[in-house]
Design an enzyme around this catalytic site. Sequence first.
Site, PDB file in Angstrom:
ATOM      1  N   ASP A 107       0.850  -1.329   0.049  1.00 59.48           N
ATOM      2  CA  ASP A 107       0.083   0.032   0.097  1.00 59.48           C
ATOM      3  C   ASP A 107       0.712   1.349  -0.079  1.00 59.48           C
ATOM      4  OD1 ASP A 107       1.213  -0.169   2.538  1.00 59.48           O
ATOM      5  OD2 ASP A 107      -0.885  -0.725   3.562  1.00 59.48           O
ATOM      6  N   GLU A 129      -0.180  -9.134  -0.789  1.00 58.22           N
ATOM      7  CA  GLU A 129      -0.816  -8.557   0.059  1.00 58.22           C
ATOM      8  C   GLU A 129      -2.165  -7.895  -0.156  1.00 58.22           C
ATOM      9  OE1 GLU A 129       1.772  -7.413   3.580  1.00 58.22           O
ATOM     10  OE2 GLU A 129       0.791  -5.402   3.394  1.00 58.22           O
ATOM     11  N   GLU A 143      -1.961   5.023   2.837  1.00 54.72           N
ATOM     12  CA  GLU A 143      -1.818   3.885   2.381  1.00 54.72           C
ATOM     13  C   GLU A 143      -3.444   3.173   2.196  1.00 54.72           C
ATOM     14  OE1 GLU A 143      -0.306   5.115   4.835  1.00 54.72           O
ATOM     15  OE2 GLU A 143       1.842   4.672   4.523  1.00 54.72           O
ATOM     16  N   ARG A 218       3.262   8.551   8.765  1.00 54.23           N
ATOM     17  CA  ARG A 218       3.133   9.684   8.381  1.00 54.23           C
ATOM     18  C   ARG A 218       1.963  10.397   9.145  1.00 54.23           C
ATOM     19  NH1 ARG A 218       4.605  12.490   3.059  1.00 54.23           N
ATOM     20  NH2 ARG A 218       5.929  10.582   2.767  1.00 54.23           N
ATOM     21  N   HIS A 249      13.514   5.048  12.415  1.00 51.52           N
ATOM     22  CA  HIS A 249      13.448   5.258  10.613  1.00 51.52           C
ATOM     23  C   HIS A 249      14.210   6.512  10.283  1.00 51.52           C
ATOM     24  CE1 HIS A 249      11.044   6.322   7.219  1.00 51.52           C
ATOM     25  NE2 HIS A 249      10.471   4.822   7.474  1.00 51.52           N
TER      26      HIS A 249
HETATM   27  C1  UD1 Z   1       6.882   4.924   3.500  1.00 47.91           C
HETATM   28  C2  UD1 Z   1       5.675   4.770   3.015  1.00 47.91           C
HETATM   29  C3  UD1 Z   1       4.840   3.861   3.919  1.00 47.91           C
HETATM   30  C4  UD1 Z   1       5.604   2.621   4.782  1.00 47.91           C
HETATM   31  C5  UD1 Z   1       6.928   3.243   5.081  1.00 47.91           C
HETATM   32  C6  UD1 Z   1       7.603   2.001   5.528  1.00 47.91           C
HETATM   33  C7  UD1 Z   1       4.441   6.131   1.240  1.00 47.91           C
HETATM   34  C8  UD1 Z   1       3.689   7.335   1.138  1.00 47.91           C
HETATM   35  N1  UD1 Z   1       4.745   5.706   2.484  1.00 47.91           N
HETATM   36  O1  UD1 Z   1       6.639   5.955   4.452  1.00 47.91           O
HETATM   37  O2  UD1 Z   1       3.426   3.543   3.625  1.00 47.91           O
HETATM   38  O3  UD1 Z   1       4.893   2.444   5.777  1.00 47.91           O
HETATM   39  O4  UD1 Z   1       7.565   3.877   4.043  1.00 47.91           O
HETATM   40  O5  UD1 Z   1       8.984   2.347   6.134  1.00 47.91           O
HETATM   41  O6  UD1 Z   1       4.546   5.267   0.555  1.00 47.91           O
HETATM   42  N2  UD1 Z   1      14.548   8.427   4.323  1.00 47.91           N
HETATM   43  C9  UD1 Z   1      15.859   8.177   4.322  1.00 47.91           C
HETATM   44  N3  UD1 Z   1      16.373   7.113   3.914  1.00 47.91           N
HETATM   45  C10 UD1 Z   1      15.717   5.849   3.747  1.00 47.91           C
HETATM   46  C11 UD1 Z   1      14.559   5.964   3.860  1.00 47.91           C
HETATM   47  C12 UD1 Z   1      13.715   7.164   4.163  1.00 47.91           C
HETATM   48  O7  UD1 Z   1      16.834   9.181   4.402  1.00 47.91           O
HETATM   49  O8  UD1 Z   1      16.226   4.938   3.474  1.00 47.91           O
HETATM   50  C13 UD1 Z   1      13.998   9.736   4.465  1.00 47.91           C
HETATM   51  C14 UD1 Z   1      14.068  10.543   3.519  1.00 47.91           C
HETATM   52  O9  UD1 Z   1      13.960  12.079   3.821  1.00 47.91           O
HETATM   53  C15 UD1 Z   1      12.673  10.442   2.977  1.00 47.91           C
HETATM   54  C16 UD1 Z   1      11.910  10.378   4.216  1.00 47.91           C
HETATM   55  O10 UD1 Z   1      12.709   9.551   4.897  1.00 47.91           O
HETATM   56  O11 UD1 Z   1      12.026  11.581   2.044  1.00 47.91           O
HETATM   57  C17 UD1 Z   1      10.326   9.652   3.971  1.00 47.91           C
HETATM   58  O12 UD1 Z   1      10.434   8.518   3.193  1.00 47.91           O
HETATM   59  P1  UD1 Z   1       8.840   8.112   2.480  1.00 47.91           P
HETATM   60  O13 UD1 Z   1       9.131   7.014   1.694  1.00 47.91           O
HETATM   61  O14 UD1 Z   1       8.348   9.476   1.997  1.00 47.91           O
HETATM   62  O15 UD1 Z   1       8.210   7.945   3.760  1.00 47.91           O
HETATM   63  P2  UD1 Z   1       7.972   6.917   4.953  1.00 47.91           P
HETATM   64  O16 UD1 Z   1       7.389   7.352   6.153  1.00 47.91           O
HETATM   65  O17 UD1 Z   1       9.541   6.269   4.945  1.00 47.91           O
HETATM   66  N1  UDP Z   2      12.350  -3.570  10.218  1.00 49.54           N
HETATM   67  C1  UDP Z   2      13.744  -3.766  10.176  1.00 49.54           C
HETATM   68  N2  UDP Z   2      14.549  -2.759  10.545  1.00 49.54           N
HETATM   69  C2  UDP Z   2      14.389  -1.948  11.682  1.00 49.54           C
HETATM   70  C3  UDP Z   2      12.818  -1.715  11.742  1.00 49.54           C
HETATM   71  C4  UDP Z   2      12.146  -2.576  11.361  1.00 49.54           C
HETATM   72  O1  UDP Z   2      14.145  -4.514   9.176  1.00 49.54           O
HETATM   73  O2  UDP Z   2      15.159  -1.371  12.067  1.00 49.54           O
HETATM   74  C5  UDP Z   2      11.605  -4.378   9.643  1.00 49.54           C
HETATM   75  C6  UDP Z   2      10.321  -5.288  10.319  1.00 49.54           C
HETATM   76  O3  UDP Z   2      10.862  -6.511  10.860  1.00 49.54           O
HETATM   77  C7  UDP Z   2       9.224  -5.226   9.504  1.00 49.54           C
HETATM   78  C8  UDP Z   2       9.336  -4.005   8.469  1.00 49.54           C
HETATM   79  O4  UDP Z   2      10.783  -3.878   8.700  1.00 49.54           O
HETATM   80  O5  UDP Z   2       9.342  -6.549   8.564  1.00 49.54           O
HETATM   81  C9  UDP Z   2       8.497  -2.919   8.731  1.00 49.54           C
HETATM   82  O6  UDP Z   2       8.767  -1.833   7.924  1.00 49.54           O
HETATM   83  P1  UDP Z   2       8.286  -0.485   8.245  1.00 49.54           P
HETATM   84  O7  UDP Z   2       7.775  -0.421   9.837  1.00 49.54           O
HETATM   85  O8  UDP Z   2       9.157   0.456   7.998  1.00 49.54           O
HETATM   86  O9  UDP Z   2       6.924  -0.498   7.631  1.00 49.54           O
HETATM   87  P2  UDP Z   2       5.478  -0.698   7.620  1.00 49.54           P
HETATM   88  O10 UDP Z   2       5.443  -2.348   7.762  1.00 49.54           O
HETATM   89  O11 UDP Z   2       4.583   0.008   8.576  1.00 49.54           O
HETATM   90  O12 UDP Z   2       4.804  -0.506   6.248  1.00 49.54           O
END
Ligand code: UD1
Ligand code: UDP
Length: 385
Positions: A107, A129, A143, A218, A249
């Site tokens: 999602d 999923e 999502e 978010r 994160h």
């Molecule tokens: C995204 C997904 C969310 C999912 C989550 C899992 C969308 C809108 N959101 O949210 O559904 O649950 O991933 O973790 O699709 N960043 C880094 N390095 C990384 C990853 C993120 O620097 O490896 C930082 C960047 O500044 C980026 C910000 O995190 O702009 C947010 O990343 P983004 O994918 O937009 O949102 P998430 O909250 O990670």
């Molecule tokens: N996870 C990971 N490292 C971390 C925290 C979480 O590998 O430091 C794994 C966790 O086991 C799960 C997945 O990341 O499989 C969950 O991802 P996240 O919480 O980013 O996203 P969501 O599931 O909420 O979309």
Amino acid sequence: MKYKEAADVEQKRKVMLVFGTRPEAIKMCPLVNELKSRPGIETVVCVTGQHREMLDMVLRTFHVEPKYDLAIMKDRQTLYDIATGILTGIKDVLEQEKPDVVLVHGDTSTTFFTALAAFYQRIPVGHVEAGLRTYNIYSPYPEEFNRQAVTILTRFNFAPTETARQNLLREQRDDRTIYVTGNTGIDALRTTVRADYTHPELQWAADSRMILIEVHRRENLGAPMERMFRAIRRVSEEHPDIKVIYPIHMNPAVREIARAELSGCERIHLIEPLDVLDFHNFEARCHLIMTDSGGIQEEAPSLGKPVLVMRDTTERPEGVAAGTLKLVGTDEETIYENFKLLLEDEAAYAAMSEASNPYGDGFASKRIADILERELEDTHGTLGI
Ligand code: UD1
Ligand code: UDP
């Protein structure tokens, strides 16, 4: 047999998997590796790079090398940045590869915009999923919209549970497009948890009950996240026998709030995101988990670890029914009370620690690959929706 027919029979079916964030990668890599073992299927991986470091960690762990990387991530990206980045980047990839089916997962924005791009080129979509719902379009945001919208154009719905299948049927999806497979996240978990695992952070926490935190959603940025962290800090300060580990994160907005609310407490360690192998082993050894994450709600029941879900809704009612998950919302006092209760009331803790298996047996990828092999063969790659 005519020459053209013979050539068709020998031709491999091309399956393209597209994903971009950490959780999608964790749940798609087992499927990538399963599909690669099938001689009749050519497997192509395209990552959008919606995440960077957190995605690359998973790719390394599962030894998956993408053929395409759209590398769209920007610091503090908006939903518009992700949308335009994917739509612009993926058009040429799809035109060049012309896959028989595009598989997306879950999602995220990667999921929705990839499915939309495939639809624009009339390429059948398989949704791994499929069928998770809260029916609240703002929770989780965005999502819930993404997964509902993908359903409209999906040809293969790989539903993890019967509950997810029922959601799809209620939305008038054709039952012949729905396959209950289990969740591929459990496939990953089957390969990562090890009895002889050790880590310096676990050694630090070895004399205490270890609490694992993962918060990033978010819709929780700002006040809801501040309330969660305040409750966690209060309970930590009152309970000298717990140690808290929070692999934060990489979203800078999350990091700012976590550091402001949680740093300076000697029993709380804020650390970098863990590799999935490490995180799964931390989960297997922790006392309880506090999170707003989706994937963790699926992993915890099979490990028998209680989870306080700091959200107002969940699309994973199976874990609540199993007793492992409790939805506690984002109110500070409610989180505080529920956290304390689980630490102080042995019966309440025991009631939430029964291991169960609502998300499958760890062979979902095999089932999905079997279905694709059969269906793509039957139709010679000419599937419509
Ligand atoms: C995204 C997904 C969310 C999912 C989550 C899992 C969308 C809108 N959101 O949210 O559904 O649950 O991933 O973790 O699709 N960043 C880094 N390095 C990384 C990853 C993120 O620097 O490896 C930082 C960047 O500044 C980026 C910000 O995190 O702009 C947010 O990343 P983004 O994918 O937009 O949102 P998430 O909250 O990670
Ligand atoms: N996870 C990971 N490292 C971390 C925290 C979480 O590998 O430091 C794994 C966790 O086991 C799960 C997945 O990341 O499989 C969950 O991802 P996240 O919480 O980013 O996203 P969501 O599931 O909420 O979309």
